[in-house]
Design a protein around this motif. Structure first.
Motif, mmCIF file in Angstrom:
data_model
loop_
_atom_site.group_PDB
_atom_site.id
_atom_site.type_symbol
_atom_site.label_atom_id
_atom_site.label_comp_id
_atom_site.label_asym_id
_atom_site.label_seq_id
_atom_site.Cartn_x
_atom_site.Cartn_y
_atom_site.Cartn_z
ATOM 1 N N PHE A 51 0.867 -1.186 0.000
ATOM 2 C CA PHE A 51 0.000 0.000 0.000
ATOM 3 C C PHE A 51 0.901 1.233 0.000
ATOM 4 C CE2 PHE A 51 -2.150 -3.429 2.291
ATOM 5 C CZ PHE A 51 -3.265 -3.590 1.483
ATOM 6 N N PRO A 52 1.309 1.701 -1.189
ATOM 7 C CA PRO A 52 2.307 2.769 -1.301
ATOM 8 C C PRO A 52 1.881 4.106 -0.683
ATOM 9 C CG PRO A 52 1.912 1.718 -3.417
ATOM 10 C CD PRO A 52 0.920 1.168 -2.470
ATOM 11 N N THR A 53 0.593 4.303 -0.506
ATOM 12 C CA THR A 53 0.116 5.549 0.094
ATOM 13 C C THR A 53 -0.950 5.221 1.138
ATOM 14 O OG1 THR A 53 -1.677 5.842 -1.501
ATOM 15 C CG2 THR A 53 0.465 6.812 -2.093
ATOM 16 N N ARG A 54 -1.161 6.151 2.045
ATOM 17 C CA ARG A 54 -2.232 5.980 3.038
ATOM 18 C C ARG A 54 -3.574 5.830 2.322
ATOM 19 N NH1 ARG A 54 -2.800 6.560 8.298
ATOM 20 N NH2 ARG A 54 -0.709 7.399 8.521
ATOM 21 N N ARG A 55 -3.752 6.608 1.254
ATOM 22 C CA ARG A 55 -4.993 6.545 0.477
ATOM 23 C C ARG A 55 -5.202 5.137 -0.074
ATOM 24 N NH1 ARG A 55 -8.603 9.239 -0.970
ATOM 25 N NH2 ARG A 55 -7.658 11.235 -0.580
ATOM 26 N N ALA A 56 -4.154 4.512 -0.604
ATOM 27 C CA ALA A 56 -4.271 3.158 -1.149
ATOM 28 C C ALA A 56 -4.715 2.179 -0.054
ATOM 29 C CB ALA A 56 -2.949 2.709 -1.762
ATOM 30 N N LEU A 57 -4.188 2.352 1.144
ATOM 31 C CA LEU A 57 -4.576 1.495 2.261
ATOM 32 C C LEU A 57 -6.028 1.752 2.654
ATOM 33 C CD1 LEU A 57 -3.754 -0.590 4.417
ATOM 34 C CD2 LEU A 57 -3.063 1.332 5.850
ATOM 35 N N LEU A 58 -6.423 3.014 2.774
ATOM 36 C CA LEU A 58 -7.803 3.340 3.139
ATOM 37 C C LEU A 58 -8.790 2.826 2.097
ATOM 38 C CD1 LEU A 58 -7.435 6.959 4.540
ATOM 39 C CD2 LEU A 58 -7.952 4.866 5.825
ATOM 40 N N GLU A 59 -8.426 2.950 0.834
ATOM 41 C CA GLU A 59 -9.311 2.452 -0.221
ATOM 42 C C GLU A 59 -9.455 0.937 -0.143
ATOM 43 O OE1 GLU A 59 -9.083 3.913 -4.172
ATOM 44 O OE2 GLU A 59 -8.637 5.949 -3.520
ATOM 45 N N ALA A 60 -8.361 0.242 0.136
ATOM 46 C CA ALA A 60 -8.437 -1.219 0.255
ATOM 47 C C ALA A 60 -9.307 -1.613 1.449
ATOM 48 C CB ALA A 60 -7.032 -1.810 0.398
ATOM 49 N N VAL A 61 -9.157 -0.904 2.565
ATOM 50 C CA VAL A 61 -9.962 -1.177 3.755
ATOM 51 C C VAL A 61 -11.441 -0.919 3.468
ATOM 52 C CG1 VAL A 61 -10.467 -0.284 6.079
ATOM 53 C CG2 VAL A 61 -8.114 -0.825 5.436
ATOM 54 N N SER A 62 -11.716 0.089 2.665
ATOM 55 C CA SER A 62 -13.099 0.506 2.388
ATOM 56 C C SER A 62 -13.736 -0.214 1.206
ATOM 57 C CB SER A 62 -13.132 2.016 2.121
ATOM 58 O OG SER A 62 -12.624 2.708 3.224
ATOM 59 N N ARG A 63 -12.978 -0.956 0.458
ATOM 60 C CA ARG A 63 -13.441 -1.555 -0.802
ATOM 61 C C ARG A 63 -14.758 -2.317 -0.663
ATOM 62 N NH1 ARG A 63 -12.157 -0.433 -5.687
ATOM 63 N NH2 ARG A 63 -10.058 -0.195 -4.921
ATOM 64 N N GLN A 64 -14.886 -3.171 0.344
ATOM 65 C CA GLN A 64 -16.097 -3.986 0.480
ATOM 66 C C GLN A 64 -17.320 -3.098 0.725
ATOM 67 O OE1 GLN A 64 -16.103 -6.869 3.665
ATOM 68 N NE2 GLN A 64 -17.790 -7.997 2.753
ATOM 69 N N ARG A 65 -17.191 -2.095 1.579
ATOM 70 C CA ARG A 65 -18.319 -1.202 1.832
ATOM 71 C C ARG A 65 -18.670 -0.403 0.585
ATOM 72 N NH1 ARG A 65 -20.171 -0.361 7.244
ATOM 73 N NH2 ARG A 65 -18.876 -1.547 8.658
ATOM 74 N N ILE A 66 -17.676 0.018 -0.152
ATOM 75 C CA ILE A 66 -17.922 0.761 -1.392
ATOM 76 C C ILE A 66 -18.697 -0.126 -2.366
ATOM 77 C CG2 ILE A 66 -16.822 1.812 -3.408
ATOM 78 C CD1 ILE A 66 -16.605 3.535 -0.886
ATOM 79 N N GLU A 67 -18.286 -1.374 -2.483
ATOM 80 C CA GLU A 67 -18.984 -2.289 -3.387
ATOM 81 C C GLU A 67 -20.432 -2.502 -2.949
ATOM 82 O OE1 GLU A 67 -16.306 -5.651 -3.420
ATOM 83 O OE2 GLU A 67 -14.974 -4.675 -4.865
ATOM 84 N N LEU A 68 -20.668 -2.585 -1.643
ATOM 85 C CA LEU A 68 -22.041 -2.725 -1.139
ATOM 86 C C LEU A 68 -22.870 -1.478 -1.457
ATOM 87 C CD1 LEU A 68 -21.383 -4.392 2.338
ATOM 88 C CD2 LEU A 68 -22.474 -5.444 0.347
ATOM 89 N N LEU A 69 -22.262 -0.313 -1.311
ATOM 90 C CA LEU A 69 -22.981 0.928 -1.630
ATOM 91 C C LEU A 69 -23.283 1.025 -3.120
ATOM 92 C CD1 LEU A 69 -21.116 3.387 0.738
ATOM 93 C CD2 LEU A 69 -23.547 2.760 0.856
ATOM 94 N N CYS A 70 -22.379 0.558 -3.941
ATOM 95 C CA CYS A 70 -22.615 0.559 -5.391
ATOM 96 C C CYS A 70 -23.763 -0.395 -5.736
ATOM 97 C CB CYS A 70 -21.336 0.183 -6.139
ATOM 98 S SG CYS A 70 -20.052 1.464 -6.040
ATOM 99 N N ALA A 71 -23.767 -1.560 -5.107
ATOM 100 C CA ALA A 71 -24.855 -2.520 -5.340
ATOM 101 C C ALA A 71 -26.181 -1.943 -4.852
ATOM 102 C CB ALA A 71 -24.551 -3.840 -4.628
ATOM 103 N N ARG A 72 -26.151 -1.221 -3.751
ATOM 104 C CA ARG A 72 -27.364 -0.598 -3.215
ATOM 105 C C ARG A 72 -27.914 0.439 -4.199
ATOM 106 N NH1 ARG A 72 -32.052 -0.572 -0.918
ATOM 107 N NH2 ARG A 72 -32.419 1.102 0.548
ATOM 108 N N ALA A 73 -27.036 1.203 -4.832
ATOM 109 C CA ALA A 73 -27.479 2.183 -5.835
ATOM 110 C C ALA A 73 -28.186 1.472 -6.979
ATOM 111 C CB ALA A 73 -26.297 2.995 -6.361
ATOM 112 N N ASP A 74 -27.649 0.340 -7.401
ATOM 113 C CA ASP A 74 -28.286 -0.446 -8.468
ATOM 114 C C ASP A 74 -29.676 -0.918 -8.043
ATOM 115 O OD1 ASP A 74 -26.157 -0.164 -10.211
ATOM 116 O OD2 ASP A 74 -25.274 -2.105 -9.712
#
Length: 190
Positions: A51-74
């Motif tokens: 995880f070369p940046t803090r952002r990359a780490l935060l995005e990886a940690v958040s990925r599952q929730r982001i995917e759930l929110l995207c599915a919810r929008a659908d």
């Protein structure tokens, strides 16, 4: 992560991510990368290699929730009332941002360099997911023309950041969100 990655590197990645999820849940977006490395049993350089940046780490940690929110929008795209659909989705985003410390920071563009390999993919995913809901609400006259999903995400980031240290962050964020949605002026018939 490439399939050809060595087994120990895959294990390190999974261990770092699991520890990072716990540390971010406890300490928020400012969780110590050194602490994550210590608890995961790897060196700081190993964390930065994955995880070369803090952002990359935060995005990886958040990925599952982001995917759930995207599915919810659908799911909400089939809702009859476009305003209800959009506000339901945005309410879910607020709830997730309050529950998952670090998610608001992962959605923020602060520190993201445009065109970078580490550009904000979480926000890009959310914008893509929310855009159909927003376009339909604008078309139906339920939302002012010119509003973007990025505007709405920025508003949510501000709300959840303001509520983070409140004794009841969920209630405070919900109140601020409703205030933002309804505005300050009384509206007849609502």
């Amino acid at each position: 992560m490439p399939d050809r990655q060595r087994a120990d590197a895959r294990r390190n990645h999974a261990r770092i991510l699991a520890v990072a999820e716990e540390e971010v849940a406890t300490h928020g977006a400012g969780a110590s990368l050194e602490q994550i490395a210590r608890v995961a049993g790897v060196g700081s350089a190993t964390v930065r290699r994955h995880f070369p940046t803090r952002r990359a780490l935060l995005e990886a940690v958040s990925r599952q929730r982001i995917e759930l929110l995207c599915a919810r929008a659908d799911e909400l795209a089939s809702e009859d009332d476009s305003r209800v659909a959009l506000l339901s989705w945005l309410g879910d985003v607020v709830t997730y941002c309050v529950e998952a410390r670090g998610l608001a920071a992962a959605l923020s563009y602060e520190g993201a360099e445009p065109g970078s390999v580490y550009e904000n993919t979480c926000s890009a995913m959310m914008e893509k997911a929310g855009d159909p809901l927003l376009r339909r609400a604008v078309r139906d006259g339920a939302v002012t023309e010119g509003v973007t999903v990025a505007d709405l995400i920025a508003l949510i980031i501000g709300i959840t950041s303001a509520a983070e240290h409140h004794p009841d962050p969920a209630a405070r964020a919900e109140r601020l969100f409703r205030l933002a949605v309804t505005g300050l002026s009384p509206q007849p018939g609502r």
